[in-house]
Design an enzyme around this catalytic site. Structure first.
Site, PDB file in Angstrom:
ATOM      1  N   SER A 159       0.848  -1.181   0.000  1.00 19.24           N
ATOM      2  CA  SER A 159       0.000   0.000   0.000  1.00 19.24           C
ATOM      3  C   SER A 159       0.887   1.234   0.000  1.00 19.24           C
ATOM      4  O   SER A 159       2.100   1.148   0.198  1.00 19.24           O
ATOM      5  CB  SER A 159      -0.905  -0.013   1.239  1.00 19.24           C
ATOM      6  OG  SER A 159      -1.772   1.086   1.247  1.00 19.24           O
ATOM      7  N   GLY A 160       0.270   2.403  -0.239  1.00 23.57           N
ATOM      8  CA  GLY A 160       0.984   3.671  -0.139  1.00 23.57           C
ATOM      9  C   GLY A 160       2.060   3.882  -1.179  1.00 23.57           C
ATOM     10  O   GLY A 160       2.973   4.672  -0.969  1.00 23.57           O
ATOM     11  N   ARG A 283     -11.238   0.738   1.305  1.00 25.93           N
ATOM     12  CA  ARG A 283     -11.131   1.556   2.515  1.00 25.93           C
ATOM     13  C   ARG A 283     -11.229   3.027   2.136  1.00 25.93           C
ATOM     14  O   ARG A 283     -11.183   3.381   0.967  1.00 25.93           O
ATOM     15  CB  ARG A 283      -9.786   1.307   3.199  1.00 25.93           C
ATOM     16  CG  ARG A 283      -8.604   1.508   2.249  1.00 25.93           C
ATOM     17  CD  ARG A 283      -7.273   1.306   2.911  1.00 25.93           C
ATOM     18  NE  ARG A 283      -6.192   1.200   1.962  1.00 25.93           N
ATOM     19  CZ  ARG A 283      -5.613   2.211   1.332  1.00 25.93           C
ATOM     20  NH1 ARG A 283      -6.053   3.438   1.532  1.00 25.93           N
ATOM     21  NH2 ARG A 283      -4.609   2.018   0.499  1.00 25.93           N
TER      22      ARG A 283
END
Length: 785
Positions: A159-160, A283
């Protein structure tokens, strides 16, 4: 009655406090379960109940939540994704165990595996980039060969944007593969690399709640090859049809992945084949996104998510429609953050919602090429996009910082002497200094230094910044608009073609018999670093035309003048009404048969040409029996946007003719393949390639010059790549003596040239030569005789 509690698995440095506050507003008691409580500073600061527990162990979490249920009524369980999405999988499993609302853990798990996600989307007919899964360097190389460079390399799970890189060459591919597989990257599972096609185009994100699209934003990234967010704007500028396509595709993603409960963020690129799905994240995104949605629409997505978690009905009705934008402040080098400045002044600007630095001075900065490179942000909001852009730019221009090099180990005790002083130490000289960002890094410069080297301030439209970042050619195109320290050592003149000597009245030049040059403004939408008129642009110059009646009187007395070129600056920086007033003086002149407009606005700000009043303006020219000619200025294929092509075709249908001039620029387009592709695209769009100009020896810009030998080789190679109807350009230099076509470098060691235009009519068409000297870039570099 037991107190109602909301259990939060882990925390989040950017949006964790938003959840705590929202829970409290809903009458809930937030409890954080984390394996490392120290990483979330707001827990102690806000007095949030927090328990240290292994959040990777389901049995441990079930035991802890069961214990909490003896004291609290657990109304719901949610949590935050960290550097991967595993925590959110655990949220789904815990919610199922305690029969609470929550996401399907199997769907979340499949979505978090980017390879599985790609498979599920592709099987459902959702457009995705070409992709392959690789487990070693040989697999990566083979996959990249099948897909074709450039490609994206990313970890299968993560992620990120951690570990994500655009690989444009074989060397970059090999280097990043080595990094990912060498143990430097942290893997939560066995190392697997996803190799993906680089889908080129504007980046959009859709945020959904349940099966409803809440908002669609446009995102721009900082300098490739990494994907560090530079700016996010709500709402994205989309037509109704484009919005529907993105919204429909978002819902297709939810169905394909078994999502549809709670929040989801879906990333797209709008490519030539339409929107292509880059990634689906089940999310709410971190960072500034929830705040931007709230500012733009009045929807508190965090609160509505918590309502879903505790089984209450959510409310996604919009209370207003504004434009909200966040600009990230990203570290431009490694070192020690020495000082920051301007944040309080920027925060005081009306419309600025927040200015925030995440790190304090004296903090070491080590860039990772992901979200951790961001050291702060500025948020602005207003009732219109244009106003928000202006507010944001005004704020960002006030903000500066210095990152000083980390000194060698033995020198660190005396390192304070090596840092740039904070602006506050400049006392009386402070108004005469500025923090300026250069390609090579940030530097404090004085106004005297800037003036001595004719260095223009950095100014670029948001559209162009987005275009070059998304084009895949950022590493070349950045030199067109971003300042470079090379400008300080770039010698030359400010008037290389005798404009002063050929000025008849202020703002009007008559160098060539048939053509008048009218400087109508000293403003441009963006400032080119190689500008031939650095002496004028952005300077409130007295060289700009003011008395158009006097100019028209001069033209009336010179019947040999058949056309007038409106230039500057960029004439399309003027309002259409102002341009109309200028034409009031020119259109009655009978011997003028064409009106030309020299502009780079089609690259910098193409929506300027969507002004309906321009149609009337060009129709006026046509009705006066004259031809309207727009001379575009595309230096690189990466500048030719879909918007520009659409507007050119629209204006051509109204009878406007288009020509293009390109400047040959070192490190930007000194590549025959790039230029051939640029000219071919121009031809395809209906713009005739007109000139390939040799860059001029302008003070502060002469570092853009390529040698005449190299230029001749490039021009020849371009022609070898184009069909007969495409190779309509002349390779030329605009010299003091005239416009000179550069023909060839002969076997006799002489450069052969021809006067295409000259103030002296008998020189036009004359072929001449000069002895070639290696490294020569301009006629004056070649000896006569």
């Amino acid at each position: 009655m037991a107190r109602r509690a909301l259990v939060l698995l882990e925390g989040h440095r950017s949006i964790g406090l938003l959840y705590v506050k929202a829970a409290q507003r809903l009458g809930l008691h937030p409890i954080t379960l984390s394996s490392d409580l120290t990483q979330y500073g707001y827990l102690a600061a806000e007095g949030v109940e927090a328990i240290r527990v292994d959040t990777d162990n389901l049995d441990t979490l079930i035991h802890e939540c069961s214990r909490l249920r003896t004291t609290y009524d657990i109304a719901g369980i949610t949590g935050f994704a960290g550097d991967d999405e595993s925590v959110y999988v655990m949220v789904g499993k815990l919610s199922q165990h305690f029969n609470l609302p929550g996401p399907n853990p199997a769907s979340i798990e499949g979505c978090c595996d980017k390879f599985t996600q790609r498979q599920l989307l592709a099987e459902a007919g959702v457009p995705v980039p070409a992709y392959r899964l690789a487990e070693d360097a040989a697999n990566v190389e083979s996959a990249a060969r099948d897909i074709g460079l450039p490609v994206i390399l990313k970890p299968r799970i993560g992620s990120g944007s951690i570990g994500v890189l655009l690989s444009r060459t074989v060397d970059e591919l090999a280097e990043h593969t080595t990094y990912l597989l060498s143990g430097k990257h942290t893997w939560r599972s066995s190392p697997r690399i996803l190799v993906e096609e680089f889908a080129q185009g504007q980046h959009y994100s859709a945020d959904t709640m349940g099966s409803e699209v809440v908002a669609i934003s446009a995102t721009n990234f900082d300098r490739p090859p990494h994907f560090v967010v530079l700016e996010s704007t709500f709402p994205a500028v989309l037509t109704d049809e484009e919005y529907k396509r993105v919204a429909d595709l978002s819902l297709s993603c939810l169905r394909a992945l078994g999502l549809g409960w709670g929040p989801t963020n879906i990333e797209f690129r709008w490519t030539k084949r339409g929107p292509v799905v880059i990634e689906v994240n089940p999310r709410i995104p971190g960072g500034t996104i929830p705040r931007l949605i709230h500012l733009a629409y009045g929807i508190d997505l965090v609160t509505e998510h918590i309502k879903a978690v505790i089984g209450e009905e959510w409310d996604l009705r919009r209370s207003h429609s504004h434009t909200a934008t966040a600009r990230m402040l990203n570290a431009d080098r490694d070192g020690i953050l020495d000082w920051t400045d301007g944040d309080s002044r920027a925060a005081a600007i009306p419309g600025v919602v927040e200015v925030k630095f995440y790190v304090e001075p004296r903090t070491p900065i080590v860039r990772k090429g992901d979200y951790r490179d961001t050291i702060g942000h500025v948020i602005a909001a207003s009732a219109s996009r244009a106003q928000t852009d202006a507010i944001l730019q005004q704020a960002v221009d006030l903000i500066g910082w210095s990152i000083a090099p980390i000194p060698p180990l033995g020198e660190r005790k005396q390192s304070s002497g090596t840092h740039l002083p904070a602006p506050s130490t400049y006392s009386d000289s402070r108004p005469h200094t500025a923090v300026m960002k250069f390609i090579e890094g940030t530097r404090v410069v004085s106004e005297a230094e800037l003036q001595a080297s004719s260095i223009t301030r950095y100014h670029v439209t948001k559209f162009y910044r987005e275009q070059i970042t998304n084009s895949g050619y950022y590493d070349q195109l950045k030199y067109i608009v971003e300042p470079s320290l090379k400008e300080f050592d770039s010698l030359g003149q400010l008037d290389t073609s005798g404009e002063h000597d050929n000025t008849i009245v202020p703002g009007f030049q008559h160098k060539y018999a048939q053509t008048g040059l009218l400087l109508v403004t000293d403003r441009c939408a963006s400032y080119c670093r190689y500008c031939l008129r650095k002496r004028i642009v952005g300077k409130d110059s007295d060289e700009i035309a003011a008395d158009f009646a006097q100019i028209a009187q001069y033209i009336c007395g010179h019947s040999e003048m058949t056309n007038v070129l409106l230039s500057g600056g960029d004439p399309f920086m003027l309002s259409t009404a102002k341009l109309g007033k200028i034409l009031d003086h020119l259109l009655p002149i009978p011997h003028l048969n064409s009106i030309r407009f020299g502009t780079k606005a089609l690259a910098y700000q193409p929506d300027r040409f969507e002004d309906p009043a321009l149609t009337t303006l060009f129709q006026r020219i046509h009705d006066a029996g004259k031809t309207a000619v727009v001379v575009t200025h595309f230096d690189h294929i990466g500048e030719i946007s879909v918007n520009a092509e659409r507007n050119i075709r629209s204006l051509r249908a109204q009878g406007v003719q288009f020509l293009n001039q390109t400047v040959l620029l070192a490190n930007v387009n000194d590549d025959p393949e790039i230029l051939a592709a640029t000219f071919a695209r121009c031809h395809q769009t209906g713009v005739r390639p007109y000139y390939l100009f040799q860059a001029r020896p302008v003070r502060g810009a002469s570092h853009f010059q390529v040698s005449l030998r190299r230029g001749i080789e490039i021009a020849r190679s371009i022609n070898q790549r184009l069909s007969g109807i495409q190779k309509t350009f002349k390779y030329a230099m605009s010299h003091y003596t005239g416009k000179i076509e550069i023909l060839d470098l002969g076997a006799d060691g002489r450069v052969y040239m021809r006067y295409h235009q000259s103030k002296t009519p008998e020189m036009i068409g004359k072929v001449f030569s000069r002895l070639h000297l290696e490294g020569a870039c301009w006629l004056d570099d070649l000896p006569e005789g």
